[in-house]
Design a protein around this motif. Structure first.
Motif, PDB file in Angstrom:
ATOM      1  N   LEU A 409      10.358  -4.668  -4.680  1.00 10.78           N
ATOM      2  CA  LEU A 409       9.356  -4.879  -5.712  1.00 10.78           C
ATOM      3  C   LEU A 409       9.749  -6.085  -6.567  1.00 10.78           C
ATOM      4  CD1 LEU A 409       9.001  -1.158  -6.887  1.00 10.78           C
ATOM      5  CD2 LEU A 409       7.889  -2.279  -4.935  1.00 10.78           C
ATOM      6  N   PHE A 410       9.066  -7.194  -6.391  1.00  5.21           N
ATOM      7  CA  PHE A 410       9.319  -8.379  -7.205  1.00  5.21           C
ATOM      8  C   PHE A 410       8.135  -8.523  -8.149  1.00  5.21           C
ATOM      9  CE2 PHE A 410       9.165 -13.234  -7.401  1.00  5.21           C
ATOM     10  CZ  PHE A 410      10.018 -13.285  -8.491  1.00  5.21           C
ATOM     11  N   CYS A 411       8.272  -7.856  -9.305  1.00  2.34           N
ATOM     12  CA  CYS A 411       7.156  -7.838 -10.244  1.00  2.34           C
ATOM     13  C   CYS A 411       7.637  -7.378 -11.615  1.00  2.34           C
ATOM     14  CB  CYS A 411       6.053  -6.897  -9.749  1.00  2.34           C
ATOM     15  SG  CYS A 411       6.535  -5.147  -9.690  1.00  2.34           S
ATOM     16  N   VAL A 412       6.826  -7.629 -12.610  1.00  2.68           N
ATOM     17  CA  VAL A 412       7.120  -7.153 -13.954  1.00  2.68           C
ATOM     18  C   VAL A 412       7.248  -5.632 -13.926  1.00  2.68           C
ATOM     19  CG1 VAL A 412       4.647  -7.067 -14.541  1.00  2.68           C
ATOM     20  CG2 VAL A 412       6.348  -7.246 -16.363  1.00  2.68           C
ATOM     21  N   GLU A 413       8.239  -5.102 -14.644  1.00  9.70           N
ATOM     22  CA  GLU A 413       8.513  -3.670 -14.771  1.00  9.70           C
ATOM     23  C   GLU A 413       8.962  -3.006 -13.466  1.00  9.70           C
ATOM     24  OE1 GLU A 413       5.272  -1.706 -16.782  1.00  9.70           O
ATOM     25  OE2 GLU A 413       5.486  -2.965 -18.557  1.00  9.70           O
ATOM     26  N   SER A 414       9.389  -3.797 -12.500  1.00  8.59           N
ATOM     27  CA  SER A 414       9.839  -3.216 -11.225  1.00  8.59           C
ATOM     28  C   SER A 414      11.035  -2.302 -11.409  1.00  8.59           C
ATOM     29  CB  SER A 414      10.189  -4.330 -10.232  1.00  8.59           C
ATOM     30  OG  SER A 414      11.351  -5.033 -10.638  1.00  8.59           O
ATOM     31  N   TYR A 415      11.838  -2.544 -12.449  1.00  5.74           N
ATOM     32  CA  TYR A 415      13.033  -1.737 -12.679  1.00  5.74           C
ATOM     33  C   TYR A 415      12.680  -0.292 -13.032  1.00  5.74           C
ATOM     34  CZ  TYR A 415      11.677  -3.929 -17.098  1.00  5.74           C
ATOM     35  OH  TYR A 415      10.948  -4.432 -18.145  1.00  5.74           O
ATOM     36  N   GLU A 416      11.480  -0.033 -13.502  1.00 10.51           N
ATOM     37  CA  GLU A 416      11.023   1.332 -13.721  1.00 10.51           C
ATOM     38  C   GLU A 416      10.368   1.891 -12.458  1.00 10.51           C
ATOM     39  OE1 GLU A 416      11.770   3.015 -16.227  1.00 10.51           O
ATOM     40  OE2 GLU A 416      12.177   1.606 -17.852  1.00 10.51           O
ATOM     41  N   MET A 417       9.564   1.088 -11.799  1.00 10.38           N
ATOM     42  CA  MET A 417       8.821   1.535 -10.618  1.00 10.38           C
ATOM     43  C   MET A 417       9.732   1.964  -9.477  1.00 10.38           C
ATOM     44  SD  MET A 417       6.106  -1.603 -10.687  1.00 10.38           S
ATOM     45  CE  MET A 417       5.218  -1.130  -9.204  1.00 10.38           C
ATOM     46  N   ILE A 418      10.862   1.265  -9.320  1.00  5.04           N
ATOM     47  CA  ILE A 418      11.726   1.521  -8.164  1.00  5.04           C
ATOM     48  C   ILE A 418      12.293   2.938  -8.189  1.00  5.04           C
ATOM     49  CG2 ILE A 418      13.954   0.765  -9.100  1.00  5.04           C
ATOM     50  CD1 ILE A 418      12.469  -0.167  -5.653  1.00  5.04           C
ATOM     51  N   ASN A 419      12.405   3.523  -9.370  1.00  4.54           N
ATOM     52  CA  ASN A 419      12.953   4.872  -9.456  1.00  4.54           C
ATOM     53  C   ASN A 419      11.999   5.921  -8.875  1.00  4.54           C
ATOM     54  OD1 ASN A 419      15.435   4.155 -10.790  1.00  4.54           O
ATOM     55  ND2 ASN A 419      14.226   3.763 -12.620  1.00  4.54           N
ATOM     56  N   GLN A 420      10.698   5.640  -8.933  1.00  6.06           N
ATOM     57  CA  GLN A 420       9.736   6.533  -8.292  1.00  6.06           C
ATOM     58  C   GLN A 420       9.909   6.512  -6.768  1.00  6.06           C
ATOM     59  OE1 GLN A 420       6.486   4.663 -10.906  1.00  6.06           O
ATOM     60  NE2 GLN A 420       5.559   6.570 -10.233  1.00  6.06           N
ATOM     61  N   ILE A 421      10.135   5.326  -6.237  1.00  3.86           N
ATOM     62  CA  ILE A 421      10.361   5.204  -4.796  1.00  3.86           C
ATOM     63  C   ILE A 421      11.637   5.949  -4.401  1.00  3.86           C
ATOM     64  CG2 ILE A 421      10.776   3.615  -2.901  1.00  3.86           C
ATOM     65  CD1 ILE A 421       8.051   3.150  -3.819  1.00  3.86           C
ATOM     66  N   LYS A 422      12.686   5.772  -5.181  1.00  3.06           N
ATOM     67  CA  LYS A 422      13.961   6.450  -4.919  1.00  3.06           C
ATOM     68  C   LYS A 422      13.773   7.962  -4.895  1.00  3.06           C
ATOM     69  CE  LYS A 422      18.381   7.818  -5.653  1.00  3.06           C
ATOM     70  NZ  LYS A 422      19.343   8.022  -4.554  1.00  3.06           N
ATOM     71  N   LEU A 423      13.020   8.489  -5.846  1.00  5.60           N
ATOM     72  CA  LEU A 423      12.792   9.927  -5.920  1.00  5.60           C
ATOM     73  C   LEU A 423      12.042  10.416  -4.682  1.00  5.60           C
ATOM     74  CD1 LEU A 423      13.064  12.521  -7.572  1.00  5.60           C
ATOM     75  CD2 LEU A 423      10.918  11.926  -8.718  1.00  5.60           C
ATOM     76  N   ALA A 424      11.032   9.665  -4.269  1.00  7.79           N
ATOM     77  CA  ALA A 424      10.269  10.044  -3.078  1.00  7.79           C
ATOM     78  C   ALA A 424      11.150  10.029  -1.834  1.00  7.79           C
ATOM     79  CB  ALA A 424       9.083   9.105  -2.899  1.00  7.79           C
TER      80      ALA A 424
END
Length: 456
Positions: A409-424
């Motif tokens: 994810l190369f985008c603004v706020e990706s550091y929050e979004m990536i945790n959703q992917i990790k959880l899934a």
């Protein structure tokens, strides 16, 4: 000789967390730290927290615009805010250990035996300590390449020293094209420095997905960062208010002038002065402490956590290491380095880049049949609201099971979004769970609706 149930060497995330946990169990704990300016460890003092403080200030400064002088003044204010923040966190970390009943001792530690440590105190005195168990959490230090004149130059700085500069350099050369170098390139570019990145290798961010690496490079170059690939730094000489740097580029020799040189060529496990061999501790070929899946060293009652153990250099890995060690010494040992799942990480550029799991090439190499989802960031409404439309989202999915193998994810706020992917991924959820979820609007996370819908 002072005797403790546990001696923890290094006040980092893993060390302090484990120390408090052991003390809560009624065990005596000594937490040793070389400097009172490193209470809390690398992260809060010279890495994660201060760099992100500067990154936030730099991004806001760039939004405000203005000439170099105005940005330089905002830079000085940002450095002072960073110093106040780290000082406050140091004090809070010390207070937490004190409240937990942990004995915090300041001095340079060195092994004198398998159970004994000498502590050289700031006043020149020393004392011997005995520990039934010993835990090493000494972190890592910057690697300085053997370049002619680099160490002698008054304009050369490690990342730790760079953050203490009082004046904004007009021209900054960054030696090394890795993650640390890229974060500093983004920070100082936003503050108004003219930034040149010099790297030996031909490939930019070679560990990353090619499409994402190209998108990051394009974004940096659009913001004025010059990246020289396949380029060696031959020598550094000081010359009247700046450094004169001789480069060997694919096009021939080139001279570069800079008021600052950031040495960002990686970090190595910090074992200087510790003498692990005196305790019988084995090291790896790369100079890290050799550990098993429980982070136990070759000496059964000695453990190592964090960067010094040679793993991924993230503070949350050090935190998870403390859980693994606690499981080994207080529990059933079920938690290991082998079962913590995929590890996410973020590089705080502007916009930030975050990743978890496999790249497309890695997944194919491992024999997976994959489906690829892509979404340009400009298609996400929230990116337009934030005026940050640059970037690309990419996900790698197992075509047979529908499970997510990796995301970039190369985008603004990706550091929050990536945790959703990790959880899934950890929960073995198919990509359709994220595709069909209901998200608040406008948010960056709702991009998962469109990103994964492309796979239908």
């Amino acid at each position: 000789m002072k005797r403790f149930d546990n001696i923890v060497i290094g006040f980092g995330k893993g060390g302090k967390t484990l120390a408090a946990k052991l003390s809560k169990e009624g065990q005596s704990v000594a937490l040793l730290e070389r400097s009172d300016r490193m209470f809390g460890g690398t992260c809060i003092n010279v890495a994660c927290i201060p760099t992100k403080s500067l990154e936030n200030s730099a991004r806001l400064s760039d939004d405000m615009g203005g000439g170099f002088d105005a940005r330089a003044e905002r830079y000085r204010e940002a450095v002072e805010r960073k110093r106040e923040l780290t000082a406050s966190l140091r004090q809070k970390n010390y207070a937490k250990m004190e409240a937990a009943g942990v004995a915090v001792l300041v001095g340079a530690a060195s092994f004198t035996g398998a159970h004994t440590v000498r502590l050289d105190l700031p006043d020149g005195q020393s004392e011997e300590l005995y520990g039934e168990r010993i835990f090493i959490n000494t972190g890592a230090r910057p690697f300085i390449p053997p370049i002619d004149g680099l160490l002698d130059s008054r304009y050369s700085y490690t990342s730790e020293q760079m953050m203490e500069l009082d004046e904004l350099p007009k021209r900054l050369m960054i030696l090394g094209g890795g993650y640390i170098g890229m974060e500093f390139a983004s920070i100082f570019c936003n503050f108004g420095s003219k930034v040149t990145v010099v790297q030996d290798g031909d490939a930019f961010l070679p560990r990353e997905d090619t499409e994402i690496a190209e998108a990051v490079l394009e974004s940096l170059e659009k913001r004025g960062v010059r990246v020289l690939r396949g380029t060696k730094t031959k020598s550094v000489r000081d010359a009247g208010g700046h450094a004169d740097i001789l480069l060997d580029t694919p096009a021939g020799e080139e001279r570069l002038e800079a008021e600052a040189i950031l040495i960002a060529t990686g970090r190595r496990p910090e074992l200087s002065g510790l003498y692990p061999e005196a305790a019988g501790i084995e090291l790896t070929e790369r100079g890290a402490v050799k550990v098993d899946e429980h982070l136990r060293t070759s000496v059964p009652h000695i453990f190592a956590m964090g960067d010094v153990a040679g793993g991924l250099q993230f503070t949350y890995i050090s935190l998870d290491d403390s859980r693994i060690v606690a499981s080994a010494v207080l529990g059933d040992g079920a938690r290991t380095t082998e079962n913590r799942g995929a590890v996410p990480y973020s590089v705080f550029l502007d916009p930030p880049f975050s990743r978890v799991g496999l790249s497309e090439a890695e997944a194919v190499k491992q024999g997976y049949t994959v489906k690829i989802a892509r979404l340009p960031v400009a298609a996400i409404p929230k990116s337009q609201v934030l005026r940050k439309p640059d970037g690309l989202l990419k996900a790698v999915v197992d075509a047979e099971t529908g499970h997510i193998l990796g995301a970039h994810l190369f985008c603004v706020e990706s550091y929050e979004m990536i945790n959703q992917i990790k959880l899934a991924m950890d929960a073995d959820l198919p990509y359709t769970v994220l595709r069909d979820a209901i998200y608040t609007h406008p948010t960056m996370s709702e991009a998962f609706n469109d990103l994964f819908a492309a796979l239908a």
